[in-house]
Enzyme design. Sequence first.
Site, PDB file in Angstrom:
ATOM      1  CG  ASP A  16      -3.576 -17.982 -16.880  1.00 35.19           C
ATOM      2  OD1 ASP A  16      -3.929 -17.591 -18.008  1.00 35.19           O
ATOM      3  OD2 ASP A  16      -2.668 -17.434 -16.227  1.00 35.19           O
ATOM      4  NE  ARG A  29      -5.685 -14.669 -26.728  1.00 42.62           N
ATOM      5  CZ  ARG A  29      -5.000 -14.943 -25.620  1.00 42.62           C
ATOM      6  NH1 ARG A  29      -3.715 -15.203 -25.685  1.00 42.62           N
ATOM      7  NH2 ARG A  29      -5.611 -14.950 -24.447  1.00 42.62           N
ATOM      8  CG  HIS A  33     -10.606 -19.259 -25.114  1.00 39.71           C
ATOM      9  ND1 HIS A  33      -9.864 -19.156 -23.955  1.00 39.71           N
ATOM     10  CD2 HIS A  33     -10.455 -18.077 -25.758  1.00 39.71           C
ATOM     11  CE1 HIS A  33      -9.291 -17.954 -23.913  1.00 39.71           C
ATOM     12  NE2 HIS A  33      -9.632 -17.284 -24.990  1.00 39.71           N
ATOM     13  CB  THR A  62     -15.279  -7.351 -14.114  1.00 40.80           C
ATOM     14  OG1 THR A  62     -14.226  -7.538 -13.160  1.00 40.80           O
ATOM     15  CG2 THR A  62     -16.585  -7.802 -13.492  1.00 40.80           C
ATOM     16  CG  ASN A  64     -11.294 -12.114 -19.049  1.00 46.72           C
ATOM     17  OD1 ASN A  64     -11.697 -13.126 -18.499  1.00 46.72           O
ATOM     18  ND2 ASN A  64      -9.993 -11.789 -19.029  1.00 46.72           N
ATOM     19  CB  SER A 185      -6.474 -12.556 -11.979  1.00 41.77           C
ATOM     20  OG  SER A 185      -5.127 -12.711 -12.359  1.00 41.77           O
TER      21      SER A 185
HETATM   22  C1  FPP Z   1      -7.557 -17.744 -19.534  1.00 45.81           C
HETATM   23  O1  FPP Z   1      -6.529 -18.158 -20.428  1.00 45.81           O
HETATM   24  C2  FPP Z   1      -8.859 -18.302 -19.916  1.00 45.81           C
HETATM   25  C3  FPP Z   1      -9.982 -17.589 -20.182  1.00 45.81           C
HETATM   26  C4  FPP Z   1     -10.042 -16.117 -20.089  1.00 45.81           C
HETATM   27  C5  FPP Z   1     -11.254 -18.250 -20.617  1.00 45.81           C
HETATM   28  C6  FPP Z   1     -11.637 -19.493 -19.877  1.00 45.81           C
HETATM   29  C7  FPP Z   1     -12.886 -20.038 -20.486  1.00 45.81           C
HETATM   30  C8  FPP Z   1     -13.092 -21.344 -20.831  1.00 45.81           C
HETATM   31  C9  FPP Z   1     -12.103 -22.419 -20.568  1.00 45.81           C
HETATM   32  C10 FPP Z   1     -14.381 -21.712 -21.500  1.00 45.81           C
HETATM   33  C11 FPP Z   1     -15.472 -21.945 -20.499  1.00 45.81           C
HETATM   34  C12 FPP Z   1     -16.718 -22.247 -21.228  1.00 45.81           C
HETATM   35  C13 FPP Z   1     -17.917 -22.507 -20.668  1.00 45.81           C
HETATM   36  C14 FPP Z   1     -19.051 -22.838 -21.535  1.00 45.81           C
HETATM   37  C15 FPP Z   1     -18.119 -22.480 -19.209  1.00 45.81           C
HETATM   38  P1  FPP Z   1      -5.770 -17.033 -21.271  1.00 45.81           P
HETATM   39  O2  FPP Z   1      -6.542 -16.783 -22.506  1.00 45.81           O
HETATM   40  O3  FPP Z   1      -5.560 -15.832 -20.410  1.00 45.81           O
HETATM   41  O4  FPP Z   1      -4.398 -17.755 -21.574  1.00 45.81           O
HETATM   42  P2  FPP Z   1      -2.974 -17.052 -21.788  1.00 45.81           P
HETATM   43  O5  FPP Z   1      -2.625 -16.396 -20.477  1.00 45.81           O
HETATM   44  O6  FPP Z   1      -2.072 -18.201 -22.108  1.00 45.81           O
HETATM   45  O7  FPP Z   1      -3.123 -16.077 -22.918  1.00 45.81           O
END
Ligand code: FPP
Length: 230
Positions: A16, A29, A33, A62, A64, A185
């Site tokens: 996260d 954003r 990632h 599911t 996202n 979550s």
């Molecule tokens: C949550 O942070 C993160 C995600 C929904 C995506 C996680 C995916 C990766 C790190 C990439 C993985 C890639 C491969 C190829 C396996 P957020 O976006 O909810 O952060 P925030 O709460 O600060 O907005």
Amino acid sequence: MSDDRPGLKHLGIIMDGNGRWAKKRNLPRTAGHLEGLKALKRVIIEAANQQIKWVTFYAFSTENWKRTEEEVSYLMRLFTSKLLGELAFYRTHQIRILAIGDLLGLSSEVQDVITKTVEATKDHEGITAVIAINYGGRDEIVRSVNRLIASDNQITVESIASNLDLSQAPPVDMIVRSAGEMRLSNFLLWESAYAEFGFYEPLWPDWGAKEIQLIVGDYAKRVRTYGGLE
Ligand code: FPP
């Protein structure tokens, strides 16, 4: 760690804070990632160094799909371009890749990349990295129960457990989350019944060896009784 206290074999990670990491830098954003992917690689390497045999990463839930089309398609492109694109890295570190979730709900392109990556890494003998994509804990339980109903099997704790996505994995010992949030979550709902929990402040893209060392140390202090007595 005392000798009679088992070590951390299977760690679940809720990654996260990618969005917050990017926002702090005035970046989109999606940049968070991409940076999160680098953290994932650092974490796998240190987890392997620490003798952790399995790590399950929550990459796409599911829920996202509710994000913007731009963010969802960026993440899907990240899976298609990076999963199979890291074969040399998997080979060097002997990482075996598995995927859990409702994979049939993904595009055929993403499914194809997952199938090829799993196949290409199946004989690697180091750590197993499980990527949860289109994964939801409730959905995992529902799919297990539906399989049992379709095959006319009895619904029991054991039969549900043995039809879950993670049924072939060792029990999840600990679930950790970055970015200071204290929620599950919809991650590993069934598997977390007796897991330890850990919540850590750094945003996911800032994670590396230090966080894994901290987690291993924290886990070693936990006393697990599974509802029994010490
Ligand atoms: C949550 O942070 C993160 C995600 C929904 C995506 C996680 C995916 C990766 C790190 C990439 C993985 C890639 C491969 C190829 C396996 P957020 O976006 O909810 O952060 P925030 O709460 O600060 O907005």
